[in-house]
Design a protein around this motif. Structure first.
Motif, PDB file in Angstrom:
ATOM      1  N   ALA A  72     -14.439  -0.809  17.489  1.00  0.00           N
ATOM      2  CA  ALA A  72     -15.052  -2.105  17.792  1.00  0.00           C
ATOM      3  C   ALA A  72     -16.182  -2.423  16.833  1.00  0.00           C
ATOM      4  O   ALA A  72     -16.385  -3.583  16.455  1.00  0.00           O
ATOM      5  N   LEU A  73     -16.931  -1.401  16.415  1.00  0.00           N
ATOM      6  CA  LEU A  73     -18.039  -1.617  15.485  1.00  0.00           C
ATOM      7  C   LEU A  73     -17.558  -2.219  14.176  1.00  0.00           C
ATOM      8  O   LEU A  73     -18.189  -3.117  13.613  1.00  0.00           O
ATOM      9  N   PHE A  74     -16.425  -1.750  13.673  1.00  0.00           N
ATOM     10  CA  PHE A  74     -15.865  -2.318  12.451  1.00  0.00           C
ATOM     11  C   PHE A  74     -15.471  -3.781  12.636  1.00  0.00           C
ATOM     12  O   PHE A  74     -15.457  -4.554  11.676  1.00  0.00           O
ATOM     13  N   LEU A  75     -15.153  -4.175  13.865  1.00  0.00           N
ATOM     14  CA  LEU A  75     -14.665  -5.526  14.115  1.00  0.00           C
ATOM     15  C   LEU A  75     -15.770  -6.524  14.426  1.00  0.00           C
ATOM     16  O   LEU A  75     -15.627  -7.709  14.123  1.00  0.00           O
ATOM     17  N   VAL A  76     -16.884  -6.060  15.030  1.00  0.00           N
ATOM     18  CA  VAL A  76     -17.907  -7.008  15.489  1.00  0.00           C
ATOM     19  C   VAL A  76     -19.274  -6.817  14.847  1.00  0.00           C
ATOM     20  O   VAL A  76     -20.212  -7.545  15.165  1.00  0.00           O
ATOM     21  N   ASP A  77     -19.446  -5.821  13.990  1.00  0.00           N
ATOM     22  CA  ASP A  77     -20.632  -5.667  13.136  1.00  0.00           C
ATOM     23  C   ASP A  77     -21.827  -4.938  13.752  1.00  0.00           C
ATOM     24  O   ASP A  77     -22.602  -4.350  13.016  1.00  0.00           O
ATOM     25  N   ASP A  78     -22.059  -5.038  15.063  1.00  0.00           N
ATOM     26  CA  ASP A  78     -23.263  -4.402  15.598  1.00  0.00           C
ATOM     27  C   ASP A  78     -22.909  -3.517  16.782  1.00  0.00           C
ATOM     28  O   ASP A  78     -21.987  -3.798  17.553  1.00  0.00           O
ATOM     29  N   LEU A  79     -23.671  -2.440  16.918  1.00  0.00           N
ATOM     30  CA  LEU A  79     -23.344  -1.397  17.880  1.00  0.00           C
ATOM     31  C   LEU A  79     -23.472  -1.833  19.334  1.00  0.00           C
ATOM     32  O   LEU A  79     -22.585  -1.542  20.140  1.00  0.00           O
ATOM     33  N   PRO A  80     -24.551  -2.517  19.751  1.00  0.00           N
ATOM     34  CA  PRO A  80     -24.617  -2.939  21.156  1.00  0.00           C
ATOM     35  C   PRO A  80     -23.422  -3.803  21.567  1.00  0.00           C
ATOM     36  O   PRO A  80     -22.866  -3.636  22.653  1.00  0.00           O
ATOM     37  N   THR A  81     -23.009  -4.728  20.686  1.00  0.00           N
ATOM     38  CA  THR A  81     -21.857  -5.560  21.001  1.00  0.00           C
ATOM     39  C   THR A  81     -20.591  -4.732  21.054  1.00  0.00           C
ATOM     40  O   THR A  81     -19.724  -4.946  21.919  1.00  0.00           O
ATOM     41  N   ALA A  82     -20.446  -3.775  20.134  1.00  0.00           N
ATOM     42  CA  ALA A  82     -19.262  -2.909  20.132  1.00  0.00           C
ATOM     43  C   ALA A  82     -19.153  -2.138  21.441  1.00  0.00           C
ATOM     44  O   ALA A  82     -18.063  -1.992  22.010  1.00  0.00           O
ATOM     45  N   GLU A  83     -20.285  -1.638  21.932  1.00  0.00           N
ATOM     46  CA  GLU A  83     -20.272  -0.911  23.202  1.00  0.00           C
ATOM     47  C   GLU A  83     -19.865  -1.827  24.349  1.00  0.00           C
ATOM     48  O   GLU A  83     -19.118  -1.414  25.249  1.00  0.00           O
ATOM     49  N   ASP A  84     -20.339  -3.074  24.335  1.00  0.00           N
ATOM     50  CA  ASP A  84     -19.941  -4.034  25.368  1.00  0.00           C
ATOM     51  C   ASP A  84     -18.442  -4.315  25.290  1.00  0.00           C
ATOM     52  O   ASP A  84     -17.767  -4.439  26.325  1.00  0.00           O
ATOM     53  N   VAL A  85     -17.917  -4.443  24.070  1.00  0.00           N
ATOM     54  CA  VAL A  85     -16.486  -4.692  23.880  1.00  0.00           C
ATOM     55  C   VAL A  85     -15.660  -3.567  24.506  1.00  0.00           C
ATOM     56  O   VAL A  85     -14.663  -3.810  25.199  1.00  0.00           O
ATOM     57  N   VAL A  86     -16.065  -2.344  24.268  1.00  0.00           N
ATOM     58  CA  VAL A  86     -15.306  -1.204  24.794  1.00  0.00           C
ATOM     59  C   VAL A  86     -15.401  -1.160  26.317  1.00  0.00           C
ATOM     60  O   VAL A  86     -14.405  -0.876  27.000  1.00  0.00           O
ATOM     61  N   GLN A  87     -16.575  -1.447  26.877  1.00  0.00           N
ATOM     62  CA  GLN A  87     -16.699  -1.495  28.334  1.00  0.00           C
ATOM     63  C   GLN A  87     -15.772  -2.563  28.915  1.00  0.00           C
ATOM     64  O   GLN A  87     -15.109  -2.347  29.936  1.00  0.00           O
ATOM     65  N   ASP A  88     -15.713  -3.720  28.255  1.00  0.00           N
ATOM     66  CA  ASP A  88     -14.822  -4.788  28.721  1.00  0.00           C
ATOM     67  C   ASP A  88     -13.359  -4.355  28.641  1.00  0.00           C
ATOM     68  O   ASP A  88     -12.553  -4.684  29.524  1.00  0.00           O
ATOM     69  N   ALA A  89     -13.005  -3.621  27.590  1.00  0.00           N
ATOM     70  CA  ALA A  89     -11.630  -3.162  27.429  1.00  0.00           C
ATOM     71  C   ALA A  89     -11.253  -2.169  28.521  1.00  0.00           C
ATOM     72  O   ALA A  89     -10.166  -2.258  29.110  1.00  0.00           O
ATOM     73  N   PHE A  90     -12.136  -1.220  28.811  1.00  0.00           N
ATOM     74  CA  PHE A  90     -11.852  -0.273  29.892  1.00  0.00           C
ATOM     75  C   PHE A  90     -11.757  -0.995  31.236  1.00  0.00           C
ATOM     76  O   PHE A  90     -10.918  -0.641  32.079  1.00  0.00           O
ATOM     77  N   ALA A  91     -12.600  -1.991  31.434  1.00  0.00           N
ATOM     78  CA  ALA A  91     -12.534  -2.761  32.679  1.00  0.00           C
ATOM     79  C   ALA A  91     -11.200  -3.491  32.799  1.00  0.00           C
ATOM     80  O   ALA A  91     -10.608  -3.566  33.889  1.00  0.00           O
ATOM     81  N   ALA A  92     -10.708  -4.016  31.670  1.00  0.00           N
ATOM     82  CA  ALA A  92      -9.415  -4.702  31.678  1.00  0.00           C
ATOM     83  C   ALA A  92      -8.287  -3.733  32.016  1.00  0.00           C
ATOM     84  O   ALA A  92      -7.356  -4.073  32.764  1.00  0.00           O
ATOM     85  N   VAL A  93      -8.342  -2.527  31.464  1.00  0.00           N
ATOM     86  CA  VAL A  93      -7.340  -1.510  31.781  1.00  0.00           C
ATOM     87  C   VAL A  93      -7.380  -1.181  33.270  1.00  0.00           C
ATOM     88  O   VAL A  93      -6.338  -1.081  33.938  1.00  0.00           O
ATOM     89  N   CYS A  94      -8.583  -1.028  33.807  1.00  0.00           N
ATOM     90  CA  CYS A  94      -8.736  -0.691  35.224  1.00  0.00           C
ATOM     91  C   CYS A  94      -8.209  -1.806  36.120  1.00  0.00           C
ATOM     92  O   CYS A  94      -7.534  -1.538  37.120  1.00  0.00           O
ATOM     93  N   ARG A  95      -8.492  -3.064  35.765  1.00  0.00           N
ATOM     94  CA  ARG A  95      -8.013  -4.177  36.586  1.00  0.00           C
ATOM     95  C   ARG A  95      -6.492  -4.219  36.639  1.00  0.00           C
ATOM     96  O   ARG A  95      -5.901  -4.568  37.667  1.00  0.00           O
ATOM     97  N   THR A  96      -5.849  -3.868  35.532  1.00  0.00           N
ATOM     98  CA  THR A  96      -4.394  -3.972  35.460  1.00  0.00           C
ATOM     99  C   THR A  96      -3.692  -2.765  36.050  1.00  0.00           C
ATOM    100  O   THR A  96      -2.673  -2.901  36.744  1.00  0.00           O
ATOM    101  N   TYR A  97      -4.214  -1.560  35.793  1.00  0.00           N
ATOM    102  CA  TYR A  97      -3.494  -0.334  36.166  1.00  0.00           C
ATOM    103  C   TYR A  97      -4.255   0.565  37.134  1.00  0.00           C
ATOM    104  O   TYR A  97      -3.731   1.615  37.528  1.00  0.00           O
ATOM    105  N   GLY A  98      -5.469   0.212  37.502  1.00  0.00           N
ATOM    106  CA  GLY A  98      -6.224   1.051  38.409  1.00  0.00           C
ATOM    107  C   GLY A  98      -6.772   2.292  37.718  1.00  0.00           C
ATOM    108  O   GLY A  98      -6.567   2.501  36.522  1.00  0.00           O
ATOM    109  N   THR A  99      -7.434   3.136  38.480  1.00  0.00           N
ATOM    110  CA  THR A  99      -8.058   4.317  37.882  1.00  0.00           C
ATOM    111  C   THR A  99      -7.064   5.433  37.600  1.00  0.00           C
ATOM    112  O   THR A  99      -7.340   6.328  36.805  1.00  0.00           O
TER     113      THR A  99
END
Length: 204
Positions: A62-89
């Motif tokens: 994500a860092l390579f895609l969005v340039d800054d680390l705090p945003t990259a961390e938010d992107v990854v949290q959002d991605a894991f949340a999306a996985v959880c919403r679709t497939y559960g834990t």
């Protein structure tokens, strides 16, 4: 027709080789498989196992895609949340959790970049907070130079190069992740490498 993405310039390969990468490591007594290996003969990892094993690599992607680390961390949290919403834990029914997670990271990064383009049309660029304590692990000065150069590419060019030379995906895997034809992946990579060579190659 057989397509082949051009080899990366030596300076690009050296920089990526020096950037620390998470190895496939055991979680709860077993190794997680490579990101693109389906779990046909055993249960997939749980969401917690996937998070522990893959989070850091996904933050770097994500860092390579969005340039800054705090945003990259938010992107990854959002991605894991999306996985959880679709497939559960338990991730039941998900044959390739790593590939699905990577696509979720790319899509979340795209959403961030769209919002960023809209907001920057009306407000000054956000200055962000101080660097997190683990930034030294994730981002050295030489990697910042690469990020600055990547920022001057189009979104598609950046995605193709990052997935090819950081995530080490094949043309077919990149095409599937981004929804492109394999020929488009090849031509996009070639143009993007030419641009980066002009921006970074002369000084290396």
């Amino acid at each position: 027709m057989q397509y082949a993405i051009p080899a990366a310039p030596p300076w690009w390969s050296r920089l990526l080789a020096r950037m620390p990468r998470t190895e496939d490591r055991p979680v709860r007594g077993r190794h997680l498989r490579a990101l693109d290996t389906p779990y046909d003969d055993e249960p997939p990892p749980t969401l917690t196992e996937l998070y522990r094993a893959r989070r850091l690599d996904m933050v770097r992607l994500a860092l390579f895609l969005v340039d800054d680390l705090p945003t990259a961390e938010d992107v990854v949290q959002d991605a894991f949340a999306a996985v959880c919403r679709t497939y559960g834990t338990s991730l039941d029914g998900l044959q390739d959790p790593g590939a699905y997670l990577r696509t979720a990271v790319v899509n979340a990064a795209r959403s961030v970049l769209r919002r960023r383009r809209t907001s920057r049309a009306y407000t000054p660029p956000h200055q962000g907070y101080g660097p997190p304590v683990d930034e030294g692990l994730l981002l050295a000065e030489e990697h910042r130079q690469v990020l600055d150069a990547l920022a001057q590419l189009t979104q598609r060019q950046r995605e193709v190069l990052v997935l090819r030379y950081w995530s080490e995906l094949s043309e077919a895997q990149i095409a599937q992740t981004l929804g492109l034809a394999r020929g488009t992946v090849k031509s996009t990579a070639s143009r993007a490498l030419d641009i980066l060579e002009k921006k970074l190659g002369a000084g290396r």
